[in-house]
Design a protein around this motif. Sequence first.
Motif, PDB file in Angstrom:
ATOM      1  N   MET B   1      46.452 -12.835  -3.415  1.00 34.24           N
ATOM      2  CA  MET B   1      45.034 -13.099  -3.174  1.00 34.24           C
ATOM      3  C   MET B   1      44.632 -14.440  -3.798  1.00 34.24           C
ATOM      4  SD  MET B   1      41.860 -10.418  -3.604  1.00 34.24           S
ATOM      5  CE  MET B   1      42.760  -8.960  -3.175  1.00 34.24           C
ATOM      6  N   ALA B   2      44.050 -15.296  -2.983  1.00 34.87           N
ATOM      7  CA  ALA B   2      43.729 -16.646  -3.459  1.00 34.87           C
ATOM      8  C   ALA B   2      42.373 -16.675  -4.155  1.00 34.87           C
ATOM      9  CB  ALA B   2      43.714 -17.620  -2.283  1.00 34.87           C
ATOM     10  N   GLU B   3      42.246 -17.568  -5.121  1.00 31.08           N
ATOM     11  CA  GLU B   3      40.932 -17.796  -5.732  1.00 31.08           C
ATOM     12  C   GLU B   3      40.226 -18.891  -4.937  1.00 31.08           C
ATOM     13  OE1 GLU B   3      40.333 -18.610  -9.814  1.00 31.08           O
ATOM     14  OE2 GLU B   3      39.935 -16.479 -10.033  1.00 31.08           O
ATOM     15  N   LEU B   4      39.030 -18.596  -4.524  1.00 31.53           N
ATOM     16  CA  LEU B   4      38.235 -19.597  -3.817  1.00 31.53           C
ATOM     17  C   LEU B   4      36.895 -19.739  -4.516  1.00 31.53           C
ATOM     18  CD1 LEU B   4      38.581 -18.668  -0.006  1.00 31.53           C
ATOM     19  CD2 LEU B   4      39.821 -20.454  -1.248  1.00 31.53           C
ATOM     20  N   MET B   5      36.308 -20.904  -4.319  1.00 29.62           N
ATOM     21  CA  MET B   5      34.931 -21.046  -4.775  1.00 29.62           C
ATOM     22  C   MET B   5      34.029 -20.428  -3.702  1.00 29.62           C
ATOM     23  SD  MET B   5      34.456 -24.475  -6.958  1.00 29.62           S
ATOM     24  CE  MET B   5      35.595 -25.720  -6.407  1.00 29.62           C
ATOM     25  N   TYR B   6      32.842 -20.067  -4.144  1.00 26.96           N
ATOM     26  CA  TYR B   6      31.846 -19.441  -3.252  1.00 26.96           C
ATOM     27  C   TYR B   6      31.650 -20.288  -1.982  1.00 26.96           C
ATOM     28  CZ  TYR B   6      27.169 -16.889  -3.052  1.00 26.96           C
ATOM     29  OH  TYR B   6      26.064 -16.123  -2.765  1.00 26.96           O
ATOM     30  N   TRP B   7      31.488 -21.602  -2.143  1.00 25.00           N
ATOM     31  CA  TRP B   7      31.280 -22.455  -0.963  1.00 25.00           C
ATOM     32  C   TRP B   7      32.512 -22.501  -0.075  1.00 25.00           C
ATOM     33  CZ3 TRP B   7      34.160 -26.752   0.348  1.00 25.00           C
ATOM     34  CH2 TRP B   7      34.888 -27.389  -0.668  1.00 25.00           C
ATOM     35  N   GLU B   8      33.689 -22.448  -0.717  1.00 24.98           N
ATOM     36  CA  GLU B   8      34.933 -22.472   0.069  1.00 24.98           C
ATOM     37  C   GLU B   8      35.083 -21.190   0.887  1.00 24.98           C
ATOM     38  OE1 GLU B   8      38.109 -25.056  -2.546  1.00 24.98           O
ATOM     39  OE2 GLU B   8      37.551 -23.082  -3.334  1.00 24.98           O
ATOM     40  N   ALA B   9      34.638 -20.091   0.296  1.00 23.54           N
ATOM     41  CA  ALA B   9      34.710 -18.801   1.002  1.00 23.54           C
ATOM     42  C   ALA B   9      33.794 -18.816   2.220  1.00 23.54           C
ATOM     43  CB  ALA B   9      34.318 -17.677   0.042  1.00 23.54           C
ATOM     44  N   ILE B  10      32.613 -19.392   2.058  1.00 27.91           N
ATOM     45  CA  ILE B  10      31.663 -19.479   3.183  1.00 27.91           C
ATOM     46  C   ILE B  10      32.226 -20.407   4.257  1.00 27.91           C
ATOM     47  CG2 ILE B  10      29.339 -20.239   3.848  1.00 27.91           C
ATOM     48  CD1 ILE B  10      28.495 -19.500   0.926  1.00 27.91           C
ATOM     49  N   ARG B  11      32.807 -21.487   3.814  1.00 28.08           N
ATOM     50  CA  ARG B  11      33.392 -22.432   4.763  1.00 28.08           C
ATOM     51  C   ARG B  11      34.533 -21.785   5.542  1.00 28.08           C
ATOM     52  NH1 ARG B  11      37.342 -25.079   6.023  1.00 28.08           N
ATOM     53  NH2 ARG B  11      37.277 -27.140   6.997  1.00 28.08           N
ATOM     54  N   ARG B  12      35.359 -21.020   4.843  1.00 27.15           N
ATOM     55  CA  ARG B  12      36.488 -20.356   5.511  1.00 27.15           C
ATOM     56  C   ARG B  12      35.979 -19.369   6.577  1.00 27.15           C
ATOM     57  NH1 ARG B  12      40.564 -16.053   2.620  1.00 27.15           N
ATOM     58  NH2 ARG B  12      40.993 -14.924   4.567  1.00 27.15           N
ATOM     59  N   ALA B  13      34.913 -18.643   6.244  1.00 30.45           N
ATOM     60  CA  ALA B  13      34.363 -17.689   7.215  1.00 30.45           C
ATOM     61  C   ALA B  13      33.862 -18.423   8.455  1.00 30.45           C
ATOM     62  CB  ALA B  13      33.233 -16.888   6.577  1.00 30.45           C
ATOM     63  N   HIS B  14      33.154 -19.529   8.255  1.00 33.33           N
ATOM     64  CA  HIS B  14      32.707 -20.353   9.388  1.00 33.33           C
ATOM     65  C   HIS B  14      33.902 -20.745  10.261  1.00 33.33           C
ATOM     66  CE1 HIS B  14      28.849 -21.409   7.272  1.00 33.33           C
ATOM     67  NE2 HIS B  14      28.429 -21.722   8.477  1.00 33.33           N
ATOM     68  N   ASP B  15      34.905 -21.292   9.590  1.00 37.83           N
ATOM     69  CA  ASP B  15      36.073 -21.855  10.292  1.00 37.83           C
ATOM     70  C   ASP B  15      36.771 -20.773  11.118  1.00 37.83           C
ATOM     71  OD1 ASP B  15      37.972 -23.639  11.102  1.00 37.83           O
ATOM     72  OD2 ASP B  15      38.972 -23.814   9.159  1.00 37.83           O
ATOM     73  N   GLU B  16      37.007 -19.635  10.501  1.00 38.02           N
ATOM     74  CA  GLU B  16      37.713 -18.556  11.223  1.00 38.02           C
ATOM     75  C   GLU B  16      36.899 -18.048  12.404  1.00 38.02           C
ATOM     76  OE1 GLU B  16      40.092 -16.723   7.346  1.00 38.02           O
ATOM     77  OE2 GLU B  16      38.712 -15.443   8.471  1.00 38.02           O
ATOM     78  N   GLU B  17      35.605 -17.864  12.192  1.00 43.98           N
ATOM     79  CA  GLU B  17      34.778 -17.327  13.279  1.00 43.98           C
ATOM     80  C   GLU B  17      34.630 -18.347  14.411  1.00 43.98           C
ATOM     81  OE1 GLU B  17      33.682 -14.009  13.586  1.00 43.98           O
ATOM     82  OE2 GLU B  17      35.243 -14.054  12.084  1.00 43.98           O
ATOM     83  N   MET B  18      34.599 -19.623  14.067  1.00 43.98           N
ATOM     84  CA  MET B  18      34.482 -20.645  15.116  1.00 43.98           C
ATOM     85  C   MET B  18      35.783 -20.780  15.895  1.00 43.98           C
ATOM     86  SD  MET B  18      32.010 -23.513  13.383  1.00 43.98           S
ATOM     87  CE  MET B  18      31.693 -24.378  14.922  1.00 43.98           C
ATOM     88  N   THR B  19      36.900 -20.539  15.230  1.00 47.03           N
ATOM     89  CA  THR B  19      38.191 -20.542  15.930  1.00 47.03           C
ATOM     90  C   THR B  19      38.313 -19.319  16.821  1.00 47.03           C
ATOM     91  OG1 THR B  19      39.244 -21.763  14.155  1.00 47.03           O
ATOM     92  CG2 THR B  19      40.698 -20.496  15.582  1.00 47.03           C
ATOM     93  N   ASN B  20      37.831 -18.199  16.315  1.00 52.38           N
ATOM     94  CA  ASN B  20      37.944 -16.929  17.039  1.00 52.38           C
ATOM     95  C   ASN B  20      37.108 -16.907  18.318  1.00 52.38           C
ATOM     96  OD1 ASN B  20      38.451 -13.957  17.298  1.00 52.38           O
ATOM     97  ND2 ASN B  20      36.235 -13.929  16.985  1.00 52.38           N
ATOM     98  N   ASP B  21      35.913 -17.527  18.268  1.00 53.52           N
ATOM     99  CA  ASP B  21      34.980 -17.395  19.394  1.00 53.52           C
ATOM    100  C   ASP B  21      34.339 -18.755  19.671  1.00 53.52           C
ATOM    101  OD1 ASP B  21      32.907 -16.898  21.139  1.00 53.52           O
ATOM    102  OD2 ASP B  21      32.008 -15.273  19.971  1.00 53.52           O
ATOM    103  N   PRO B  22      34.604 -19.329  20.855  1.00 50.45           N
ATOM    104  CA  PRO B  22      34.042 -20.668  21.148  1.00 50.45           C
ATOM    105  C   PRO B  22      32.517 -20.678  21.254  1.00 50.45           C
ATOM    106  CG  PRO B  22      35.163 -19.743  23.074  1.00 50.45           C
ATOM    107  CD  PRO B  22      35.468 -18.830  21.926  1.00 50.45           C
ATOM    108  N   LEU B  23      31.894 -19.487  21.273  1.00 49.07           N
ATOM    109  CA  LEU B  23      30.428 -19.465  21.332  1.00 49.07           C
ATOM    110  C   LEU B  23      29.792 -19.390  19.941  1.00 49.07           C
ATOM    111  CD1 LEU B  23      29.783 -17.229  24.479  1.00 49.07           C
ATOM    112  CD2 LEU B  23      29.533 -19.704  24.274  1.00 49.07           C
ATOM    113  N   VAL B  24      30.615 -19.357  18.904  1.00 43.39           N
ATOM    114  CA  VAL B  24      30.050 -19.450  17.552  1.00 43.39           C
ATOM    115  C   VAL B  24      29.780 -20.921  17.251  1.00 43.39           C
ATOM    116  CG1 VAL B  24      30.448 -19.081  15.082  1.00 43.39           C
ATOM    117  CG2 VAL B  24      31.219 -17.360  16.740  1.00 43.39           C
TER     118      VAL B  24
END
Lengths: 330, 326
Positions: B1-24
Motif C-alpha cells: 500500500m502506497a503512501e500518498l498525500m491527500y492532493w495526490e489521492a484526489i489527483r489519482r481518482a481524477h486520472d483513473e476515472e477520466m481514463t475509465n470513462d471519456p465522459l468524465v
Amino acid sequence: MNLADKKRLLREMLFARRFEERCYEAYVERKIGGFLHLYSGEEACAHGVLEASKKGHDYVITSYRDHVHAIKCGADPKKVMAELYAKETGSSKGRGGSMHIFDVEHRFMGGYALVGGPFPLAAGMAKAIKMKGGDEIVICFLGDAANNQGTFHESLNMAKLWDLPVLYVCENNLYGIGTRIDRSTAVIDQYKRVSGYNIPSAQEDGQDIEKVFKAAKKAINHVRSGKGPYFLELMTYRYRGHSMSDSNAYRSKSEERMWSNRDPIIMLRDRLIEAGELTGEDYKAMDTEVLDEIEDEVIAFAESSPEPRVDELEKYTLAENDPWVYGGGR
Amino acid sequence: MAELMYWEAIRRAHDEEMTNDPLVICMGEDIGVAGGTYKATNGLYDKYGPERVIDTPISENGYTGLGIGASFLGVRPIIEIMSVNFAWLAMDQLFNSAAKVRYMSGGQLTAPVVVRSAGGTAHQLGAQHSARMEKVFMSIAGLRVVTPSNPRQAYGLLKSAVRCNDPVYINEHELMYNMKGEVPDEEYFHPLVGSEVAREGRDVTLFGYNISVHWCLQAAETLSKQYGIEAEVIDLFALAPLDRAGIVASVRKTHRAVIAEEAEPAVGVGAEVMAIINEECFFELDAAPVRVSAVNVPIPYNHTLEKAAIPNAGDVVAAVRKMLGK
C-alpha cells in the motif's frame, strides 16, 4: 412553410391558447394550485422557433411559463394538465407542478423557476453535445427580465468562449412581473446586449409566426453549422398578469389593446382567410374541435387520474439502489 | 500500500476515472494549465486536453450550472470550486437545479455532478477565505455530502462520487492537502454512506469529521495516557445522509458523546448528531452530550484571535475531562 403547415400551426396555437384559458378556469375552481403563469399572447414565439427546429432531436429548456413549449416539443397535453392537477399521471408525477413540466423523452428538459437558471444549464447541455459530436442543438427560451441575472452574462461568455451549439431565444414581453423593461433595464433592445460577448443576434416581431419561423431558421442554421451560440429576441406580449396572483394593474388599456390587435392567432387566421385557404366557418369548427378535445380528453384525464401516494413522498429525492453509494458492491 | 498525500489521492481518482470513462471531465478556476490551486488536477490538462480539463472563467454559478446541464446528457463533471467561500455564489445552481431536478421531474432527469471544494480555516486567510459551509450543504434534500479525513477517503470517496447518480458535494480542507496516508494500490471505491470507527474505546465517543477527526484522535491518545480514559473516535465521513445507526451504536456502547466540529455551533453537525442521540438513545446516556465548536465570529486575521476562534484537540480533552469529572 407551406399552407398545410400554416393550417396545422394555426390549430396548434389555438390549442395552446384554449389550453391556457382552460388552466385559468381550473385555477379559479381551485383544481390547480400554486403559481400559474400563462402564455396567452406569446404563442407565435414557441411555435415559430420550434417549428424551425428538429423535433425530438434538439433539446429545449425554459423557465416557468412552460406548458406550451412542452406540448410543442411533443409532450402529451393530458399529462401536462394532469401535472397541473398534481396527479400521479402528470408529466412530473405530480411532484413538479406548473413551473416544472419535464418530458425528457421528447427532449423537453424542463421548466425552471429561477428566471435565469436555465442559461448555464442550456450551455452545459450544448457542451455535452459538442463532446459527443452530435448535430443536436439546445434551444433555451427565457424572458427579457432574466437577462438582468448574472447567469445571463456568465453563460453567454462561456457559450461564446467555447462556441457551444446553443440558441438563446429571448421572449421579450416588456415586463418583469410588474416592472416595465425601461424601469429595470438600462439597454432596452436585448439583442444589443449580447454584442459584448461577440454573439450574433437579431430582433424580430414575435407576433408574426412566419417572421419568427424565418428568423429562427437562420439562427438555427448558424448554431447547427458549428459557429457557436446565437441570440434571437422576439418582441411579444402576455395577455394575463405575470402569474394568477398578479392583478395586472400596471398596464394601460390602450397598451393592451394595441397588442391584442396584433394577436398571433388572429393574424395567421386572417392571412389564411385572405388567401382563400380557410373560411370563418372552418375556423369556428376548428375552435369547437379544440375545445372539445381539451374538455373530453385533457381535462377528463386529469380529473380522473389518481393522486400520488403519500408512502412515495420521498421517492425521487435520491437515486434508488445505486451500487456506487455503497462502494460499488465490490 | 502506497503512501500518498491527500492532493495526490484526489489527483489519482481524477486520472483513473477520466481514463475509465471519456465522459468524465473536470472543470474549475485554474485547474487546467495551472494544474489547480491545490494540485488536485496537476498534469491532467496535458493528458486529457482542454475539452475535458476545462479552465473556467471566475463565474461560479455559471460554470456549476454548465456542469449540471452537461450531466443531464450523460457527462460526468467533477467541478472544483477553488474555495468553499466562493461556493456561496453557486448555491442557486447547486440547490435549485442539481439537488432538485430529479424530484421535480418525477425521476426523469438527474444531475450526477461532483462538486469539490476546499473549506475550513487555514493560516490567517481572513473572514472571506475561512468559511466552513458543510452544514449548509448537508441540509439540502437531494444532495449527498461527504468529507474525507485522510488520503484513502479522499481517493475512494471521489471515485464513488463520480459514478454515483446523485449530485455529490465533497468538502475538503485547506490544511489537509499535504497530509500523507496509505491508499490501496488497487482501485478502491469508498462508500458514500456510513461512518468509520477510527479508534475503539469504551468510556466516551468522540465524533469528528474531516480535520476534527484528527483532533479527536489526538485527544484520545492524551486521554488514554494521562487520564486512563478510553475514547472511541467515530469518523463521520458522510454528512448527508448522516449515519444514524453508526452514531447510535457507538453511544450505546460508551454512553457518552462529544462532537468536535470546526464550524460554528448553530444548526451544525454537532447539533444534528446530538438530536439523533436524543431521539434514539437518550435513556442510555450517562452524561449530557457536548459540542466542541468554533466561536460564532467572522474568522479574524490576527493569528492569536484566529486560533482562539477555532477549537483544537486540547478543547476536546477538556470537554471529556469535565464530562467525566477527571
